[in-house]
Design a protein around this motif. Structure first.
Motif, PDB file in Angstrom:
ATOM      1  N   ASP A 151      52.775  44.424  37.060  1.00 47.36           N
ATOM      2  CA  ASP A 151      51.402  44.094  36.286  1.00 47.36           C
ATOM      3  C   ASP A 151      50.304  43.906  36.510  1.00 47.36           C
ATOM      4  N   ARG A 152      48.662  43.980  35.710  1.00 48.01           N
ATOM      5  CA  ARG A 152      47.780  44.798  35.875  1.00 48.01           C
ATOM      6  C   ARG A 152      46.677  43.188  36.135  1.00 48.01           C
ATOM      7  N   PRO A 153      45.506  43.856  36.768  1.00 39.62           N
ATOM      8  CA  PRO A 153      44.414  42.992  36.960  1.00 39.62           C
ATOM      9  C   PRO A 153      44.483  41.893  36.328  1.00 39.62           C
ATOM     10  N   THR A 154      43.921  40.683  36.491  1.00 42.86           N
ATOM     11  CA  THR A 154      43.584  39.963  35.677  1.00 42.86           C
ATOM     12  C   THR A 154      42.012  39.142  35.554  1.00 42.86           C
ATOM     13  N   LYS A 155      41.180  38.866  35.241  1.00 44.51           N
ATOM     14  CA  LYS A 155      39.924  38.347  35.094  1.00 44.51           C
ATOM     15  C   LYS A 155      40.255  37.027  36.160  1.00 44.51           C
ATOM     16  N   GLU A 156      41.286  36.531  35.895  1.00 43.74           N
ATOM     17  CA  GLU A 156      41.239  35.498  36.831  1.00 43.74           C
ATOM     18  C   GLU A 156      41.412  35.263  38.100  1.00 43.74           C
ATOM     19  N   LEU A 157      41.836  36.736  38.837  1.00 43.87           N
ATOM     20  CA  LEU A 157      41.660  37.320  40.099  1.00 43.87           C
ATOM     21  C   LEU A 157      40.691  37.512  40.759  1.00 43.87           C
ATOM     22  N   MET A 158      39.876  37.666  40.213  1.00 39.89           N
ATOM     23  CA  MET A 158      38.523  38.042  40.333  1.00 39.89           C
ATOM     24  C   MET A 158      37.560  36.434  40.096  1.00 39.89           C
ATOM     25  N   LYS A 159      37.953  35.573  40.212  1.00 37.74           N
ATOM     26  CA  LYS A 159      37.075  34.641  40.694  1.00 37.74           C
ATOM     27  C   LYS A 159      37.722  33.519  41.006  1.00 37.74           C
ATOM     28  N   LYS A 160      38.907  33.794  42.508  1.00 39.76           N
ATOM     29  CA  LYS A 160      39.629  33.531  43.683  1.00 39.76           C
ATOM     30  C   LYS A 160      39.227  34.046  44.821  1.00 39.76           C
ATOM     31  N   LYS A 161      38.815  32.562  45.723  1.00 39.60           N
ATOM     32  CA  LYS A 161      38.450  33.618  47.268  1.00 39.60           C
ATOM     33  C   LYS A 161      39.339  34.694  47.471  1.00 39.60           C
ATOM     34  N   PRO A 162      39.201  35.691  48.340  1.00 42.95           N
ATOM     35  CA  PRO A 162      39.379  36.410  49.242  1.00 42.95           C
ATOM     36  C   PRO A 162      40.811  35.527  49.753  1.00 42.95           C
ATOM     37  N   VAL A 163      41.832  35.976  50.087  1.00 48.61           N
ATOM     38  CA  VAL A 163      43.537  35.376  51.222  1.00 48.61           C
ATOM     39  C   VAL A 163      42.984  35.737  52.551  1.00 48.61           C
ATOM     40  N   GLY A 164      41.964  36.598  52.992  1.00 45.07           N
ATOM     41  CA  GLY A 164      41.403  36.901  54.409  1.00 45.07           C
ATOM     42  C   GLY A 164      42.579  37.578  55.227  1.00 45.07           C
ATOM     43  N   ARG A 165      42.093  37.021  56.537  1.00 46.66           N
ATOM     44  CA  ARG A 165      43.562  37.666  57.259  1.00 46.66           C
ATOM     45  C   ARG A 165      44.203  35.959  57.547  1.00 46.66           C
ATOM     46  N   THR A 166      44.393  35.061  57.548  1.00 45.64           N
ATOM     47  CA  THR A 166      44.746  33.588  58.456  1.00 45.64           C
ATOM     48  C   THR A 166      46.033  33.316  56.052  1.00 45.64           C
ATOM     49  N   GLU A 167      45.684  33.715  55.779  1.00 46.38           N
ATOM     50  CA  GLU A 167      45.999  32.611  54.368  1.00 46.38           C
ATOM     51  C   GLU A 167      48.122  33.617  54.581  1.00 46.38           C
ATOM     52  N   PRO A 168      49.104  32.594  54.278  1.00 48.96           N
ATOM     53  CA  PRO A 168      50.107  32.456  54.333  1.00 48.96           C
ATOM     54  C   PRO A 168      50.823  33.758  53.199  1.00 48.96           C
ATOM     55  N   LEU A 169      51.726  33.845  53.709  1.00 52.00           N
ATOM     56  CA  LEU A 169      52.373  35.081  52.724  1.00 52.00           C
ATOM     57  C   LEU A 169      53.061  34.321  51.433  1.00 52.00           C
ATOM     58  N   ILE A 170      53.242  32.976  51.772  1.00 48.75           N
ATOM     59  CA  ILE A 170      53.987  32.300  50.823  1.00 48.75           C
ATOM     60  C   ILE A 170      53.651  31.292  50.533  1.00 48.75           C
TER      61      ILE A 170
END
Length: 998
Positions: A837-856
């Motif tokens: 899948d290619r990037p979507t506009k919605e992806l750039m409206k979210k906050k970055p996952v950073g270092r601590t966000e769980p994978l699941i």
């Protein structure tokens, strides 16, 4: 035909009356060539053939030249007449280089070799097949299939007894081939990208013109131009230059810079230029160099695991342990049921009867049970997770190349998706890097940039021409065939040289004839200025140029436009400072020129050069303002970063006023926002460590920064928990590029040191490309999460269904072949479908996952558990009540279960496209790969059920039964829509499932 014959043919075709001496030399060449090998002939002809008769170029004796630099044979070089004698031997020229004629370049390559080195042959397809077969559980299945084949033939005869065993063989073969093909293609793609990373450009002189060529096109005899940050492309000897220093740590391990001069002229391939500039003559290329020999023995692993792949390997291991546990329990339960007589065949007869059973039948039954248990493990272990990362990385890297980003480090693709702060430089990244001189001041008066010669004294013009034309690393090439001179160098140098030629009437050839450069102080980011010491009419004259405030601080006087010199007091210096500030406020880069007559004889060093150029008591010649417009798309890109929760910090060497003007124009800072701090590098450097950490988040612009300041800012941001990306183009940026989580170097203006220190090369030097790379990074992470959700749904459903069925009925509804088919769908084909899948506009409206966000995430757990529970509930109902509900035999019922299970995965694959959005069909036609794989899966499933009955252990279904299978599976769509209305508390959810946070 040998080369002596070619020589005679060529020379005789031009003239039949060569002088007797020339014929004697030609005859000697013929006699000698008869006794030499082909390559030696190539090398002999040049060294002996008269230049006048040299119509067909052939090489020279490269062995002696190859060892010249490797062994630093100074005596041999002296015997050859030094660099000038070597230039003559190699039919080159220190000023004009070699000819760019294709025939000559080809002949030089034939004689001396190419500037390449042998690389390890990539894995072939069958090696990938063998790697895929190395999975221990697949090997166990092959052994079980062999036993099954043997027992089947013994019990039912060859005509009917080979189906089960051969079916398993074919299923394993299919899984292996699909996996091998996928890995083979990705491996080739990675190898191709790696070779593009190695293809750097170098500056050479050919036909008297400076040209940019690939490092692989460098040949013996080339004159290579070297500047700070360049990599030496081949072995060679120093011709001329100033303050040239190289870092030989890549070859010797010693980090201390080595001075290159006429006394120590040897330059080894692979070393980096850390100061000064110069030119070198190439004497050996490719494997004739020590660097080439070393690189030929190094094996580069282009398929190294990324951090995300390592995390997924841990997840795979945990799931595998659960799968093994379930398989052991299933094996134990089925074995107990078998020996207690609870297991019956499809005709209702006990499989184990202690009165009528043979050892062969017992062994056959146990092998069948063991085979089913192993198949559960094969299905349970999600080996497709690392494959999905490889696929999405390969796809993303290919697309990023089209978007002007060359990935050097695989992990950078995924890390870019987690970036929370970007430290970017200004010139060329936020701006167009197309400098033009738009403002010029002499003394206290502004002068039109076009009519300089009419309003400024000739002596001032002459001094300015010296300051521009001789204190430069750029070059001007002019001949009668060119209407406009060719100007090369950095954008700043090109702008100044163009202005000097067009407005000041500068003639570089006459300048070089009239003045001798005695010593050079090369520009670097610490001094922010450069200087030359000239000898003109037996008088020494120092010229300096650089950052306006740096030069102004060292001036005690200034030239007026009538050529008179005035003292500079505090008031007048303040006036010049206001001029500089006004230019900076107009987004102009201000460059100052100054000079000084040296009365006393300059002190010299061992090489006879001046040891130092005086830089105090200077006389200001003029101030030049250069305009470098902002890129039109930068403001939009900065806004995209802000909406994505990523802060952009501009770190530049320009003064604070220019930096602020550009930052406002780009949208990095806004008026009156106290949270956006602007500092100078020295100010930040002098803060206490606590203050540095406190203010690092708020900094938006850092002006007059040194390499250490940039590095310090990156370190502070990382300590605060940020994932940091850094852009840079100079050698001085290398420490910060290495320290950052993702280093992005510039492909056009970036030095080789910067590129070598970076993870990604931005080929168009454009900040909007950095944002594109970030969106691809988020896409990689998001695609992996989609696939994890999809695959874990299948894992949970398959394990629960088989375990409950085995414990309660002693049978598993899905056969070994059917489970392997499901495994193929969810591993390889699922990865292909969801990882592209290619990037979507919605992806750039979210906050970055950073270092601590769980994978699941909690959302993923909600989605996959609800879908798995639905599938388990439906299929268990079919397992226990299906025969009565549908009025069919056990085999048809099992086929319905298998068909419904597969179609549930097909429909759930659509759900997995969107983790949070309810419309799972949005942009469905953008991913043609997804639709193609869905179509292929459905087609193959129909073939499995309707055609390959003996292979898959299925029974043909009628239209009503097909409708039941597809209709029940389609419920996953409305179910997926409904469950997305259920809110989930992240904290409580992950307290319940702490193990999955890895």
């Amino acid at each position: 035909m040998d080369y002596a014959s070619i020589f005679l043919a060529r020379t005789s075709s031009v003239s039949f009356t060569l002088p007797r001496k020339r014929w004697r030399i030609a005859f000697t060449i013929i006699i000698t060539c008869r006794t030499l090998s082909r390559k030696q002939r190539n090398q002999y002809v040049l060294i002996n053939m008269p230049t006048a008769s040299f119509l067909s170029f052939k090489g020279t004796h490269h062995q002696s030249f190859g060892h010249l630099v490797k062994e630093k044979r100074a005596d041999d070089l002296h015997q050859l007449g030094g660099p000038s004698g070597l230039i003559t031997k190699l039919k080159s020229d220190s000023n004009n280089g070699i000819s760019s004629d294709n025939e000559e370049i080809r002949a030089r390559k034939e004689a001396f070799g190419t500037n390449t080195y042998p690389k390890k042959k990539p894995k072939g397809f069958f090696v990938h097949v063998w790697d895929a077969l190395s999975d221990p559980f697949l090997l166990i299945l092959i052994v079980c299939a062999a036993f099954s084949l043997g027992f089947g033939i013994k019990e039912h005869g060859f005509k009917n007894g080979w189906y089960d065993g051969v079916s398993i063989f074919l299923a394993v073969f299919l899984v292996t081939i699909v996996s091998a093909v996928s890995n083979y293609k990705q491996s080739k793609r990675f190898d191709k990208l790696a070779s593009e990373c190695d293809n750097i450009t170098v500056a050479v002189v050919r036909d008297g013109r400076r040209q940019e060529i690939s490092i692989f096109e460098v040949v013996v005899g080339d004159v290579v131009l070297l500047n700070i940050g360049d990599q030496v492309p081949a072995d060679g000897v120093f011709i001329e230059g100033h303050s040239l220093q190289v870092d030989e740590s890549s070859m010797t391990g010693e980090t201390h810079p080595i001075d290159i001069s006429e006394k120590d002229p040897f330059l080894c391939s692979g070393v980096k230029v850390v100061d000064g500039y110069g030119s070198m003559l190439v004497t050996a290329v490719g494997t004739d160099t020590e660097w080439g020999e070393m690189m030929g023995t190094i094996t580069r692993d282009n398929n190294e695991e990324t951090p995300l792949q390592e995390r997924l390997q841990g997840l795979t291991t945990n799931i595998g342990k659960i799968g093994v546990t379930v398989a052991v329990l299933v094996f134990a339960v089925l074995t107990i049921r078998y020996f207690t007589g609870s297991t019956k065949d499809e005709n209702g007869v006990q499989e184990f009867n202690k009165h009528h059973v043979s050892a062969s039948n017992i062994l056959s039954g146990l092998v069948n049970i063991f085979q089913q248990a192993v198949t559960i493990i094969v299905v349970a272990i999600p080996e497709g997770l690392p494959l999905a990362v490889t696929l999405t990385l390969a796809f993303s890297m290919k697309r990023m190349m089209k978007d002007n980003a060359l990935v050097r480090n695989l992990s950078a693709c995924e890390t870019m998706g987690s970036v929370t702060a970007i430290c970017t430089d200004k010139t060329g990244t936020l701006t167009l890097n197309r400098m033009t001189v738009t403002e010029f001041w002499v003394g206290k008066e502004a002068v039109s940039t076009e009519g300089v010669t009419e309003s400024v004294d000739a002596r001032v013009i002459s001094l300015l021409c010296q300051g521009v034309g001789l204190n430069t690393t750029g070059s001007v090439y002019q001949n009668n065939s060119l209407s406009v001179p060719e100007i090369s160098g950095s954008p700043t140098e090109k702008a100044l040289l163009h202005w000097a030629v067009s407005s000041l009437g500068m003639d570089t050839d006459s300048l070089k004839r009239g003045c001798k450069v005695v010593h050079v102080e090369a520009f670097n980011s610490e001094k922010k200025r450069s200087g030359v010491l000239l000898l003109e009419n037996r008088k020494l004259l120092a010229h300096w140029k650089g950052a306006a405030e740096m030069i102004l601080a060292r001036c005690t006087g200034y030239y007026d436009n009538d050529g008179s010199v005035h003292d500079m007091d505090v008031e007048q210096k303040s006036h010049f400072e206001r001029i500089i500030k006004d230019m900076a406020a107009s987004s102009l880069r201000c460059i100052a020129f100054a000079c000084k007559n040296i009365e006393e004889v300059a002190r010299t060093n061992e090489e006879g050069e001046a040891a130092k150029i005086e830089d105090d008591g200077l006389i200001l010649l003029g101030l030049v303002g250069l305009k470098d417009p902002c890129r039109s798309e930068v403001k939009t890109a900065i806004e995209a970063c802000k909406s994505a929760g990523v802060t952009v910090k501009m770190v530049t060497g320009d003064n604070i006023f220019t930096a602020c003007a550009i930052a406002k124009e780009c949208g990095i800072i806004s008026e009156g926002n106290e949270m956006e701090v602007v500092v100078e590098g020295q100010e930040f450097r002098n803060y206490s460590p606590e203050k540095q950490l406190e203010i690092a988040d708020k900094i938006r612009v850092m002006a007059r920064s040194s390499p250490f300041d940039k590095l310090l800012l990156v370190q502070c941001l990382k300590k605060k928990g940020h994932v940091v990306a850094v852009t840079g183009d100079g050698t001085n940026d290398a420490p910060a590029l290495k320290e950052a989580d993702v280093g992005l170097s510039m492909g056009i203006q970036g030095t080789e040191v910067a590129k070598e220190s970076s993870d990604i090369i931005i080929l168009d030097d454009n900040f909007s490309t950095v944002v594109t790379v970030m969106s691809w990074g988020r896409c990689v992470y998001n695609n992996i999460q989609k696939f994890i959700q999809f695959q874990l749904t299948v894992n949970v459903a398959a394990l629960v269904i088989n375990f409950i069925s085995a414990v309660t009925s002693g049978k598993m509804p899905l056969t070994t072949v059917q489970l392997l088919w499901v495994n193929l769908i969810m591993d390889t084909m699922g990865a292909l479908a969801l990882a592209t899948d290619r990037p979507t506009k919605e992806l750039m409206k979210k906050k970055p996952v950073g270092r601590t966000e769980p994978l699941i995430t909690r959302v993923m757990w909600r989605n996959l558990l609800s879908q798995a529970l639905f599938q388990v509930a439906v299929l268990l109902i079919f397992q226990f009540k299906g025969q009565q509900m549908f009025g069919v035999s056990e085999k048809v019922n099992n086929t319905i279960i298998f068909n419904t299970f597969v179609f549930s995965q097909v429909f759930n694959e659509f759900n997995s496209r969107k983790l949070e959005k309810k419309n799972v069909f949005e942009d469905i036609f953008r991913n043609k790969m997804f639709l193609a794989i869905i179509a292929v899966t459905i087609l193959l499933q129909v073939l499995m059920v309707e055609v390959l009955k003996r292979f898959a252990g299925t029974q043909m279904l009628n239209w009503e039964q097909w409708g039941i299978c597809v209709g029940v599976a389609a419920i996953t769509w409305p179910l997926g829509w409904l469950i997305k209305f259920i809110p989930v508390s992240e904290k409580r959810f992950h307290e319940m499932l702490p193990r999955w946070r890895s």
